[in-house]
Design an enzyme around this catalytic site. Structure first.
Site, PDB file in Angstrom:
ATOM      1  N   LYS A 262       1.028  -0.812  -0.198  1.00 19.05           N
ATOM      2  CA  LYS A 262      -0.238   0.167  -0.053  1.00 19.05           C
ATOM      3  C   LYS A 262       0.877   1.268  -0.072  1.00 19.05           C
ATOM      4  CE  LYS A 262      -3.261   2.341   2.991  1.00 19.05           C
ATOM      5  NZ  LYS A 262      -3.874   2.763   4.264  1.00 19.05           N
ATOM      6  N   LYS A 274     -10.733  12.166   8.570  1.00 21.24           N
ATOM      7  CA  LYS A 274      -9.677  11.797  10.352  1.00 21.24           C
ATOM      8  C   LYS A 274      -9.945  13.166  11.225  1.00 21.24           C
ATOM      9  CE  LYS A 274      -6.784   8.156   8.209  1.00 21.24           C
ATOM     10  NZ  LYS A 274      -7.415   7.470   9.660  1.00 21.24           N
ATOM     11  N   ASP A 285       1.058   5.778   5.889  1.00 18.50           N
ATOM     12  CA  ASP A 285       0.794   4.948   5.042  1.00 18.50           C
ATOM     13  C   ASP A 285       1.181   4.309   4.238  1.00 18.50           C
ATOM     14  OD1 ASP A 285      -1.582   3.722   5.785  1.00 18.50           O
ATOM     15  OD2 ASP A 285      -2.979   5.516   4.673  1.00 18.50           O
ATOM     16  N   GLU A 347      -9.856   3.585   1.797  1.00 13.13           N
ATOM     17  CA  GLU A 347      -9.289   3.534   1.047  1.00 13.13           C
ATOM     18  C   GLU A 347      -8.052   2.495   0.268  1.00 13.13           C
ATOM     19  OE1 GLU A 347      -7.284   4.934   3.945  1.00 13.13           O
ATOM     20  OE2 GLU A 347      -6.161   4.633   2.894  1.00 13.13           O
ATOM     21  N   ARG A 349      -7.210  -0.285   0.944  1.00 13.92           N
ATOM     22  CA  ARG A 349      -8.171  -1.835   0.428  1.00 13.92           C
ATOM     23  C   ARG A 349      -9.109  -1.077  -1.402  1.00 13.92           C
ATOM     24  NH1 ARG A 349     -13.401  -2.440   5.052  1.00 13.92           N
ATOM     25  NH2 ARG A 349     -10.998  -1.171   5.738  1.00 13.92           N
TER      26      ARG A 349
END
Ligand code: BES
Ligand code: ZN
Ligand code: ZN
Length: 501
Positions: A262, A274, A285, A347, A349
Protein backbone atom coordinates in the site's frame (compact mmCIF):
# COMPACT_ATOMS: atom_id res chain seq x y z
CA UNK A 1 29.42 0.18 7.24
CA UNK A 2 30.33 -3.37 8.37
CA UNK A 3 33.31 -5.59 7.85
CA UNK A 4 35.53 -8.15 9.52
CA UNK A 5 38.66 -6.71 11.04
CA UNK A 6 42.10 -8.22 10.80
CA UNK A 7 43.41 -6.02 13.59
CA UNK A 8 43.87 -7.81 16.91
CA UNK A 9 41.72 -6.19 19.63
CA UNK A 10 44.80 -5.52 21.73
CA UNK A 11 46.39 -3.45 18.97
CA UNK A 12 43.23 -1.56 18.03
CA UNK A 13 43.65 2.17 18.63
CA UNK A 14 40.19 3.32 17.50
CA UNK A 15 37.24 4.99 19.25
CA UNK A 16 35.62 2.02 20.96
CA UNK A 17 36.45 -1.61 21.63
CA UNK A 18 33.49 -3.77 22.64
CA UNK A 19 33.37 -7.13 24.40
CA UNK A 20 30.26 -9.21 25.10
CA UNK A 21 29.78 -11.14 28.33
CA UNK A 22 27.29 -13.70 29.54
CA UNK A 23 25.89 -13.43 33.03
CA UNK A 24 27.38 -16.38 34.91
CA UNK A 25 25.49 -18.38 37.54
CA UNK A 26 27.93 -17.10 40.12
CA UNK A 27 31.07 -14.96 40.09
CA UNK A 28 32.06 -12.19 37.73
CA UNK A 29 31.26 -12.22 34.01
CA UNK A 30 34.11 -13.47 31.87
CA UNK A 31 35.83 -11.63 29.07
CA UNK A 32 38.22 -12.60 26.26
CA UNK A 33 40.83 -10.07 27.44
CA UNK A 34 42.41 -10.86 30.82
CA UNK A 35 43.09 -7.17 31.55
CA UNK A 36 39.48 -6.22 30.76
CA UNK A 37 38.24 -9.18 32.80
CA UNK A 38 40.18 -7.70 35.75
CA UNK A 39 38.23 -4.47 35.48
CA UNK A 40 34.98 -6.44 35.14
CA UNK A 41 35.79 -8.37 38.32
CA UNK A 42 36.36 -5.11 40.21
CA UNK A 43 33.16 -3.56 38.98
CA UNK A 44 31.25 -6.76 39.65
CA UNK A 45 32.57 -6.78 43.22
CA UNK A 46 31.14 -3.28 43.63
CA UNK A 47 27.78 -4.66 42.44
CA UNK A 48 27.67 -2.41 39.37
CA UNK A 49 27.86 -4.97 36.54
CA UNK A 50 26.77 -8.59 36.39
CA UNK A 51 26.44 -9.23 32.65
CA UNK A 52 22.62 -8.99 32.63
CA UNK A 53 21.02 -8.42 29.27
CA UNK A 54 20.93 -4.68 28.57
CA UNK A 55 23.66 -3.85 31.11
CA UNK A 56 26.88 -2.22 30.00
CA UNK A 57 30.15 -1.08 31.44
CA UNK A 58 31.99 1.72 29.66
CA UNK A 59 35.43 2.85 30.78
CA UNK A 60 38.44 4.83 29.67
CA UNK A 61 41.76 3.04 30.08
CA UNK A 62 43.74 6.24 30.61
CA UNK A 63 47.50 6.71 30.19
CA UNK A 64 48.72 3.98 32.51
CA UNK A 65 47.07 1.19 30.58
CA UNK A 66 47.81 -1.67 33.01
CA UNK A 67 47.94 -4.12 30.13
CA UNK A 68 44.58 -2.99 28.74
CA UNK A 69 44.01 -2.81 24.99
CA UNK A 70 44.94 0.42 23.21
CA UNK A 71 41.45 1.66 22.28
CA UNK A 72 40.21 5.08 23.45
CA UNK A 73 37.17 3.54 25.11
CA UNK A 74 36.38 -0.01 26.21
CA UNK A 75 32.89 -1.33 26.72
CA UNK A 76 31.58 -4.63 28.01
CA UNK A 77 27.96 -5.41 27.13
CA UNK A 78 25.87 -7.98 29.00
CA UNK A 79 24.17 -10.82 27.15
CA UNK A 80 22.24 -12.20 30.14
CA UNK A 81 21.78 -15.92 30.71
CA UNK A 82 18.81 -16.73 28.49
CA UNK A 83 18.90 -18.66 25.22
CA UNK A 84 21.36 -17.26 22.70
CA UNK A 85 19.40 -16.47 19.58
CA UNK A 86 19.48 -13.96 16.79
CA UNK A 87 17.12 -11.54 18.54
CA UNK A 88 19.30 -11.44 21.65
CA UNK A 89 22.33 -10.56 19.52
CA UNK A 90 20.29 -8.06 17.52
CA UNK A 91 19.32 -6.29 20.73
CA UNK A 92 22.96 -6.28 21.86
CA UNK A 93 24.00 -4.81 18.49
CA UNK A 94 21.31 -2.13 18.81
CA UNK A 95 22.39 -1.26 22.34
CA UNK A 96 26.03 -0.95 21.25
CA UNK A 97 25.06 1.34 18.36
CA UNK A 98 23.01 3.68 20.50
CA UNK A 99 25.58 3.77 23.31
CA UNK A 100 28.28 4.53 20.74
CA UNK A 101 26.22 7.39 19.37
CA UNK A 102 25.71 8.88 22.81
CA UNK A 103 29.51 9.25 23.01
CA UNK A 104 31.54 10.66 20.18
CA UNK A 105 32.23 7.30 18.63
CA UNK A 106 32.55 7.19 14.85
CA UNK A 107 33.97 3.71 14.51
CA UNK A 108 34.19 0.64 16.73
CA UNK A 109 35.58 -2.85 16.94
CA UNK A 110 33.38 -5.60 18.35
CA UNK A 111 35.07 -8.77 19.56
CA UNK A 112 32.96 -11.86 18.93
CA UNK A 113 32.66 -13.91 22.11
CA UNK A 114 33.48 -17.58 22.18
CA UNK A 115 30.07 -19.04 22.99
CA UNK A 116 28.31 -22.29 22.34
CA UNK A 117 25.89 -21.07 19.68
CA UNK A 118 25.45 -20.84 15.92
CA UNK A 119 28.16 -18.35 14.92
CA UNK A 120 26.41 -17.26 11.73
CA UNK A 121 23.31 -16.41 13.78
CA UNK A 122 25.48 -14.43 16.16
CA UNK A 123 27.11 -12.47 13.34
CA UNK A 124 23.76 -11.82 11.64
CA UNK A 125 22.06 -10.68 14.80
CA UNK A 126 24.88 -8.35 15.86
CA UNK A 127 25.28 -6.93 12.36
CA UNK A 128 21.57 -6.24 11.92
CA UNK A 129 21.37 -4.71 15.37
CA UNK A 130 24.33 -2.41 14.72
CA UNK A 131 23.00 -1.12 11.40
CA UNK A 132 19.37 -0.81 12.52
CA UNK A 133 20.31 0.74 15.86
CA UNK A 134 22.58 3.36 14.30
CA UNK A 135 19.78 4.72 12.11
CA UNK A 136 18.69 8.34 12.58
CA UNK A 137 16.81 10.59 10.17
CA UNK A 138 18.53 13.95 10.31
CA UNK A 139 17.82 15.37 6.87
CA UNK A 140 15.67 18.23 8.14
CA UNK A 141 17.69 19.10 11.26
CA UNK A 142 19.63 22.30 10.79
CA UNK A 143 21.11 22.01 14.26
CA UNK A 144 22.88 19.04 15.85
CA UNK A 145 20.49 16.58 17.41
CA UNK A 146 21.07 16.79 21.19
CA UNK A 147 20.21 13.10 21.51
CA UNK A 148 23.17 12.21 19.36
CA UNK A 149 25.97 14.23 20.85
CA UNK A 150 28.70 12.70 18.73
CA UNK A 151 28.95 12.02 15.06
CA UNK A 152 26.92 9.24 13.53
CA UNK A 153 28.46 5.81 13.81
CA UNK A 154 30.17 5.32 10.47
CA UNK A 155 32.06 2.05 10.69
CA UNK A 156 31.74 -1.08 12.76
CA UNK A 157 34.16 -3.96 12.45
CA UNK A 158 33.78 -7.43 13.94
CA UNK A 159 36.74 -9.41 15.16
CA UNK A 160 37.02 -13.18 15.38
CA UNK A 161 40.31 -15.08 15.44
CA UNK A 162 38.70 -17.36 12.87
CA UNK A 163 35.95 -15.79 10.76
CA UNK A 164 35.91 -18.43 8.07
CA UNK A 165 32.43 -18.91 6.56
CA UNK A 166 30.99 -15.88 8.34
CA UNK A 167 31.41 -13.34 5.55
CA UNK A 168 28.12 -14.29 3.90
CA UNK A 169 26.19 -13.91 7.16
CA UNK A 170 27.62 -10.44 7.63
CA UNK A 171 26.87 -9.37 4.06
CA UNK A 172 23.28 -10.65 4.06
CA UNK A 173 22.55 -9.07 7.43
CA UNK A 174 23.94 -5.76 6.25
CA UNK A 175 21.87 -5.82 3.06
CA UNK A 176 18.68 -6.67 4.96
CA UNK A 177 19.22 -4.02 7.63
CA UNK A 178 20.25 -1.29 5.22
CA UNK A 179 17.18 -1.98 3.09
CA UNK A 180 15.00 -1.66 6.19
CA UNK A 181 16.71 1.69 6.89
CA UNK A 182 15.96 2.73 3.32
CA UNK A 183 12.26 1.99 3.96
CA UNK A 184 12.51 4.07 7.15
CA UNK A 185 13.94 6.95 5.12
CA UNK A 186 11.01 6.85 2.71
CA UNK A 187 8.55 6.78 5.60
CA UNK A 188 10.24 9.64 7.47
CA UNK A 189 9.92 11.93 4.46
CA UNK A 190 6.91 14.24 4.72
CA UNK A 191 4.11 13.66 2.22
CA UNK A 192 5.24 16.76 0.36
CA UNK A 193 8.59 15.07 -0.28
CA UNK A 194 7.56 11.48 -0.76
CA UNK A 195 4.83 11.53 -3.37
CA UNK A 196 3.40 8.85 -5.67
CA UNK A 197 5.90 10.00 -8.27
CA UNK A 198 8.78 9.30 -5.89
CA UNK A 199 7.66 5.70 -5.67
CA UNK A 200 7.89 5.27 -9.42
CA UNK A 201 11.18 7.14 -9.67
CA UNK A 202 12.67 5.03 -6.92
CA UNK A 203 11.39 1.89 -8.67
CA UNK A 204 13.07 2.94 -11.90
CA UNK A 205 16.30 3.71 -10.10
CA UNK A 206 16.61 0.41 -8.18
CA UNK A 207 15.65 -1.51 -11.30
CA UNK A 208 18.45 0.18 -13.24
CA UNK A 209 20.98 -0.37 -10.44
CA UNK A 210 20.18 -4.02 -9.79
CA UNK A 211 19.08 -5.34 -13.17
CA UNK A 212 15.34 -5.57 -12.66
CA UNK A 213 12.55 -4.64 -15.02
CA UNK A 214 10.43 -1.65 -14.02
CA UNK A 215 7.11 -0.57 -15.51
CA UNK A 216 5.29 2.53 -14.35
CA UNK A 217 1.58 2.78 -15.03
CA UNK A 218 0.51 6.42 -15.15
CA UNK A 219 -2.99 7.83 -14.75
CA UNK A 220 -3.90 7.43 -18.44
CA UNK A 221 -2.78 3.79 -18.43
CA UNK A 222 -4.61 3.06 -15.17
CA UNK A 223 -7.77 4.49 -16.77
CA UNK A 224 -7.35 2.44 -19.90
CA UNK A 225 -6.86 -0.77 -17.92
CA UNK A 226 -9.80 0.03 -15.63
CA UNK A 227 -8.09 0.25 -12.25
CA UNK A 228 -11.05 2.18 -10.88
CA UNK A 229 -10.09 1.84 -7.18
CA UNK A 230 -6.82 3.73 -7.46
CA UNK A 231 -8.37 6.37 -9.70
CA UNK A 232 -11.32 6.87 -7.33
CA UNK A 233 -9.11 7.31 -4.24
CA UNK A 234 -6.96 9.75 -6.18
CA UNK A 235 -9.86 12.02 -7.23
CA UNK A 236 -9.39 14.52 -4.40
CA UNK A 237 -5.63 14.90 -4.90
CA UNK A 238 -3.73 17.38 -7.04
CA UNK A 239 -1.00 14.79 -7.65
CA UNK A 240 -1.63 12.03 -10.19
CA UNK A 241 -1.63 8.40 -9.03
CA UNK A 242 0.93 5.89 -10.21
CA UNK A 243 1.47 2.18 -10.05
CA UNK A 244 5.00 0.90 -10.14
CA UNK A 245 5.78 -2.69 -11.10
CA UNK A 246 9.18 -4.30 -10.52
CA UNK A 247 10.13 -7.71 -11.85
CA UNK A 248 13.05 -9.79 -10.61
CA UNK A 249 14.18 -13.03 -12.20
CA UNK A 250 15.44 -15.65 -9.74
CA UNK A 251 15.55 -18.77 -11.88
CA UNK A 252 13.11 -19.81 -14.60
CA UNK A 253 11.84 -23.00 -12.96
CA UNK A 254 11.24 -21.33 -9.56
CA UNK A 255 7.76 -20.27 -8.43
CA UNK A 256 6.69 -16.65 -8.78
CA UNK A 257 5.81 -14.58 -5.74
CA UNK A 258 3.79 -11.39 -6.18
CA UNK A 259 4.31 -8.68 -3.56
CA UNK A 260 1.83 -5.81 -3.27
CA UNK A 261 2.36 -2.81 -0.96
CA UNK A 262 0.00 0.00 0.00
CA UNK A 263 1.57 3.24 -1.19
CA UNK A 264 -0.80 5.83 0.29
CA UNK A 265 1.55 8.80 0.59
CA UNK A 266 -0.95 10.66 2.77
CA UNK A 267 -4.26 9.48 4.16
CA UNK A 268 -6.47 12.32 5.40
CA UNK A 269 -9.47 10.01 5.19
CA UNK A 270 -10.83 11.97 2.22
CA UNK A 271 -14.39 13.28 2.59
CA UNK A 272 -14.75 10.89 5.56
CA UNK A 273 -12.08 13.13 7.11
CA UNK A 274 -9.97 11.84 9.98
CA UNK A 275 -9.74 13.82 13.25
CA UNK A 276 -6.83 16.25 13.16
CA UNK A 277 -5.16 14.88 16.32
CA UNK A 278 -2.35 12.65 15.07
CA UNK A 279 -3.25 13.05 11.42
CA UNK A 280 0.37 13.87 10.63
CA UNK A 281 1.15 10.21 11.23
CA UNK A 282 -0.77 9.35 8.09
CA UNK A 283 2.30 10.21 6.04
CA UNK A 284 3.32 6.70 7.13
CA UNK A 285 0.43 5.14 5.24
CA UNK A 286 2.93 4.20 2.51
CA UNK A 287 5.00 1.86 4.70
CA UNK A 288 3.66 -1.25 2.93
CA UNK A 289 4.79 0.09 -0.44
CA UNK A 290 8.18 1.05 0.99
CA UNK A 291 8.59 -2.43 2.51
CA UNK A 292 7.86 -4.17 -0.77
CA UNK A 293 10.22 -2.00 -2.83
CA UNK A 294 13.02 -2.25 -0.29
CA UNK A 295 12.63 -6.01 0.05
CA UNK A 296 12.95 -6.27 -3.75
CA UNK A 297 16.06 -4.15 -3.62
CA UNK A 298 17.57 -6.39 -0.93
CA UNK A 299 16.79 -9.58 -2.86
CA UNK A 300 18.30 -8.18 -6.04
CA UNK A 301 21.38 -6.93 -4.21
CA UNK A 302 21.90 -10.32 -2.58
CA UNK A 303 21.14 -12.05 -5.89
CA UNK A 304 18.83 -14.59 -4.24
CA UNK A 305 17.75 -17.26 -6.67
CA UNK A 306 14.95 -19.22 -5.00
CA UNK A 307 11.95 -17.30 -6.32
CA UNK A 308 10.92 -15.08 -9.19
CA UNK A 309 9.38 -11.88 -7.92
CA UNK A 310 6.96 -9.22 -9.04
CA UNK A 311 6.33 -6.22 -6.79
CA UNK A 312 3.47 -3.78 -7.30
CA UNK A 313 2.96 -0.52 -5.44
CA UNK A 314 -0.26 1.38 -6.13
CA UNK A 315 0.44 4.94 -4.99
CA UNK A 316 -1.78 7.96 -4.37
CA UNK A 317 -2.83 10.45 -1.73
CA UNK A 318 -6.29 10.35 -0.15
CA UNK A 319 -7.50 13.93 0.18
CA UNK A 320 -10.79 15.78 0.17
CA UNK A 321 -11.15 18.12 -2.81
CA UNK A 322 -13.84 19.33 -5.18
CA UNK A 323 -13.64 16.16 -7.26
CA UNK A 324 -13.08 13.79 -4.34
CA UNK A 325 -14.73 10.42 -3.99
CA UNK A 326 -17.90 10.69 -1.87
CA UNK A 327 -19.58 8.30 0.52
CA UNK A 328 -22.26 6.51 -1.48
CA UNK A 329 -20.36 6.58 -4.77
CA UNK A 330 -20.14 3.32 -6.68
CA UNK A 331 -16.85 2.49 -8.35
CA UNK A 332 -15.65 -0.30 -10.61
CA UNK A 333 -12.49 -2.15 -9.61
CA UNK A 334 -10.03 -3.82 -12.00
CA UNK A 335 -11.76 -6.91 -13.36
CA UNK A 336 -15.21 -5.34 -13.16
CA UNK A 337 -16.46 -5.88 -9.58
CA UNK A 338 -18.46 -2.88 -8.35
CA UNK A 339 -18.03 -1.38 -4.88
CA UNK A 340 -20.27 0.98 -2.96
CA UNK A 341 -17.95 3.31 -1.06
CA UNK A 342 -19.49 3.84 2.37
CA UNK A 343 -16.42 5.38 3.95
CA UNK A 344 -13.71 7.11 1.91
CA UNK A 345 -11.24 6.47 4.74
CA UNK A 346 -11.31 2.76 3.94
CA UNK A 347 -9.27 3.58 0.83
CA UNK A 348 -6.37 1.15 1.23
CA UNK A 349 -8.49 -1.85 0.31
CA UNK A 350 -9.70 -0.05 -2.84
CA UNK A 351 -6.21 0.51 -4.21
CA UNK A 352 -4.97 -2.92 -3.08
CA UNK A 353 -7.93 -4.69 -4.68
CA UNK A 354 -6.97 -3.23 -8.05
CA UNK A 355 -3.29 -4.07 -7.64
CA UNK A 356 -3.99 -7.62 -6.45
CA UNK A 357 -6.50 -8.38 -9.22
CA UNK A 358 -4.27 -6.83 -11.88
CA UNK A 359 -1.08 -8.53 -10.64
CA UNK A 360 -2.73 -11.95 -10.43
CA UNK A 361 -4.30 -11.67 -13.89
CA UNK A 362 -1.17 -10.39 -15.59
CA UNK A 363 1.63 -12.29 -13.85
CA UNK A 364 -0.17 -15.49 -12.79
CA UNK A 365 1.90 -15.79 -9.59
CA UNK A 366 2.06 -18.98 -7.54
CA UNK A 367 1.49 -16.97 -4.38
CA UNK A 368 0.83 -13.41 -3.25
CA UNK A 369 1.76 -11.41 -0.16
CA UNK A 370 0.41 -7.93 0.42
CA UNK A 371 1.68 -5.52 3.06
CA UNK A 372 -0.43 -2.58 4.22
CA UNK A 373 -1.09 -0.16 7.06
CA UNK A 374 -4.70 -1.13 6.57
CA UNK A 375 -6.73 -0.80 9.75
CA UNK A 376 -6.82 0.89 13.12
CA UNK A 377 -8.65 -2.24 14.24
CA UNK A 378 -5.53 -4.39 14.06
CA UNK A 379 -3.94 -2.06 16.65
CA UNK A 380 -6.90 -2.60 18.97
CA UNK A 381 -6.49 -6.36 18.55
CA UNK A 382 -2.73 -6.85 18.55
CA UNK A 383 -1.22 -3.59 19.80
CA UNK A 384 2.20 -2.53 18.60
CA UNK A 385 4.06 -5.81 18.87
CA UNK A 386 2.69 -8.26 16.33
CA UNK A 387 1.69 -7.68 12.72
CA UNK A 388 -1.71 -9.10 11.73
CA UNK A 389 -1.53 -12.02 9.29
CA UNK A 390 -4.61 -13.12 7.34
CA UNK A 391 -4.42 -15.76 4.68
CA UNK A 392 -6.13 -18.49 2.69
CA UNK A 393 -3.13 -20.85 2.85
CA UNK A 394 -1.66 -22.63 5.90
CA UNK A 395 1.70 -23.42 4.30
CA UNK A 396 2.27 -19.79 3.32
CA UNK A 397 1.31 -18.72 6.86
CA UNK A 398 3.71 -21.21 8.44
CA UNK A 399 6.61 -19.90 6.38
CA UNK A 400 5.73 -16.26 7.08
CA UNK A 401 5.33 -16.87 10.80
CA UNK A 402 8.76 -18.52 10.86
CA UNK A 403 10.35 -15.69 8.85
CA UNK A 404 8.78 -13.12 11.19
CA UNK A 405 10.14 -14.93 14.25
CA UNK A 406 13.63 -15.19 12.81
CA UNK A 407 13.52 -11.48 11.96
CA UNK A 408 12.27 -10.22 15.32
CA UNK A 409 9.10 -9.05 13.56
CA UNK A 410 6.50 -11.47 14.93
CA UNK A 411 3.14 -12.00 13.23
CA UNK A 412 -0.15 -13.27 14.58
CA UNK A 413 -2.70 -15.03 12.40
CA UNK A 414 -6.30 -13.86 12.54
CA UNK A 415 -9.21 -15.88 11.17
CA UNK A 416 -10.79 -15.30 7.81
CA UNK A 417 -13.99 -17.38 7.74
CA UNK A 418 -16.42 -16.70 4.92
CA UNK A 419 -18.94 -15.54 7.55
CA UNK A 420 -17.06 -12.26 7.96
CA UNK A 421 -17.70 -11.39 4.32
CA UNK A 422 -21.43 -11.06 5.04
CA UNK A 423 -20.76 -7.64 6.50
CA UNK A 424 -19.64 -6.44 3.08
CA UNK A 425 -22.93 -7.10 1.25
CA UNK A 426 -24.23 -4.02 -0.53
CA UNK A 427 -27.81 -3.33 -1.57
CA UNK A 428 -26.79 -1.73 -4.84
CA UNK A 429 -23.31 -3.00 -5.79
CA UNK A 430 -21.31 -6.26 -5.61
CA UNK A 431 -19.66 -5.21 -2.36
CA UNK A 432 -19.39 -2.27 -0.01
CA UNK A 433 -16.02 -1.15 1.33
CA UNK A 434 -16.74 -1.32 5.06
CA UNK A 435 -18.73 -3.47 7.42
CA UNK A 436 -19.51 -2.76 11.04
CA UNK A 437 -16.69 -1.70 13.36
CA UNK A 438 -16.38 -5.17 14.90
CA UNK A 439 -13.53 -7.29 13.61
CA UNK A 440 -12.35 -4.44 11.38
CA UNK A 441 -8.99 -5.99 10.48
CA UNK A 442 -10.76 -9.15 9.40
CA UNK A 443 -13.45 -7.45 7.31
CA UNK A 444 -10.73 -5.42 5.56
CA UNK A 445 -8.90 -8.64 4.68
CA UNK A 446 -12.21 -10.24 3.69
CA UNK A 447 -12.66 -7.44 1.17
CA UNK A 448 -9.21 -8.17 -0.32
CA UNK A 449 -9.99 -11.89 -0.39
CA UNK A 450 -12.71 -11.18 -2.96
CA UNK A 451 -9.96 -10.12 -5.40
CA UNK A 452 -7.42 -12.95 -5.09
CA UNK A 453 -9.52 -15.94 -6.16
CA UNK A 454 -7.82 -19.26 -5.41
CA UNK A 455 -4.26 -17.97 -5.49
CA UNK A 456 -2.44 -18.68 -2.21
CA UNK A 457 -2.36 -15.28 -0.55
CA UNK A 458 -1.30 -13.68 2.71
CA UNK A 459 -2.09 -10.20 3.94
CA UNK A 460 0.12 -8.43 6.48
CA UNK A 461 -1.68 -5.62 8.33
CA UNK A 462 1.23 -3.52 9.64
CA UNK A 463 -0.83 -0.57 10.95
CA UNK A 464 0.37 -1.28 14.52
CA UNK A 465 3.98 -2.13 13.72
CA UNK A 466 5.06 0.20 10.90
CA UNK A 467 5.80 2.87 13.50
CA UNK A 468 5.55 3.00 17.32
CA UNK A 469 6.78 -0.61 17.09
CA UNK A 470 7.57 -2.32 20.41
CA UNK A 471 10.43 -0.43 21.97
CA UNK A 472 13.73 -2.19 21.32
CA UNK A 473 17.34 -1.07 21.32
CA UNK A 474 17.62 -1.43 17.55
CA UNK A 475 14.36 0.32 16.69
CA UNK A 476 14.79 4.05 17.23
CA UNK A 477 11.61 6.16 17.43
CA UNK A 478 9.65 6.58 14.22
CA UNK A 479 9.13 4.14 11.37
CA UNK A 480 10.42 0.61 11.95
CA UNK A 481 11.01 -0.59 8.40
CA UNK A 482 8.79 -3.52 9.34
CA UNK A 483 8.34 -6.41 6.89
CA UNK A 484 11.47 -5.68 4.80
CA UNK A 485 13.57 -8.17 6.75
CA UNK A 486 10.70 -10.64 7.13
CA UNK A 487 10.10 -10.70 3.37
CA UNK A 488 13.84 -10.96 2.70
CA UNK A 489 14.12 -13.85 5.15
CA UNK A 490 11.03 -15.56 3.67
CA UNK A 491 12.55 -15.40 0.18
CA UNK A 492 16.02 -16.34 1.34
CA UNK A 493 14.75 -19.43 3.13
CA UNK A 494 12.47 -20.55 0.36
CA UNK A 495 12.86 -24.31 0.16
CA UNK A 496 10.95 -26.66 -2.04
CA UNK A 497 9.58 -25.97 -5.46
CA UNK A 498 5.99 -25.24 -4.60
CA UNK A 499 3.55 -24.38 -1.85
CA UNK A 500 1.17 -26.98 -0.47
CA UNK A 501 -2.39 -25.93 -1.03
N1 BES B 1 -4.53 4.11 6.98
C1 BES B 1 -5.66 3.78 7.76
C2 BES B 1 -5.37 2.71 8.81
C3 BES B 1 -4.51 3.13 9.96
C4 BES B 1 -5.07 3.65 11.10
C5 BES B 1 -3.17 2.91 9.92
C6 BES B 1 -4.27 3.99 12.17
C7 BES B 1 -2.36 3.25 11.01
C8 BES B 1 -2.92 3.80 12.13
C9 BES B 1 -6.79 3.24 6.89
O1 BES B 1 -6.83 3.74 5.60
C10 BES B 1 -8.05 3.61 7.55
O2 BES B 1 -8.29 4.77 7.70
N2 BES B 1 -8.83 2.61 7.97
C11 BES B 1 -10.05 2.85 8.65
C12 BES B 1 -11.07 1.86 8.16
C13 BES B 1 -12.46 2.14 8.64
C14 BES B 1 -12.99 3.41 8.01
C15 BES B 1 -13.32 0.97 8.29
C16 BES B 1 -9.79 2.65 10.15
O3 BES B 1 -9.05 1.74 10.51
O4 BES B 1 -10.27 3.46 10.93
ZN1 ZN C 1 -7.93 5.58 5.50
ZN1 ZN D 1 -4.99 4.41 4.82
Amino acid sequence: MLQFSKIEPKAYVGDLLVYLSRQPGKGAPRCASEAVADVVRQVHALGDFSGKEGEHLLFYPGKERHGLPSAKRIMVVGLGKDELNRELFRKAGGAIASLAMKSKVRELLLVLPDLACDRAEMVEGLSEGLVLGAYRFKKYKTQKDPEVSGEMLQQAALYAADNKGLGKALKLAEIAAQSACQARDMANEPASHWTPRDFSEYGRQVAATHGMRCTVLDQARLKKLGLGGILAVNQGSARPPTMVVLEYAGKPEAPTLLLVGKGLTFDSGGISLKPSLGMEEMKYDMCGGAAVLCAMQAVAQAKLKGLNLVAIVPATENLPGPAALKPGDVISQYGGKTVEVINTDAEGRLILADALAYGIKKYKPDMVIDVATLTGAVIIGLGHHRTGLLSNNDDLCGRLLAAGNRSGEPLWRLPLDQEYTKQLKSEIADLKNVGKKDGGAITAASFLKEFVGDTPWAHLDIAGTAWDFTEKSYIPKGPSGIAVRTLFDFIRNWKGEGLSL
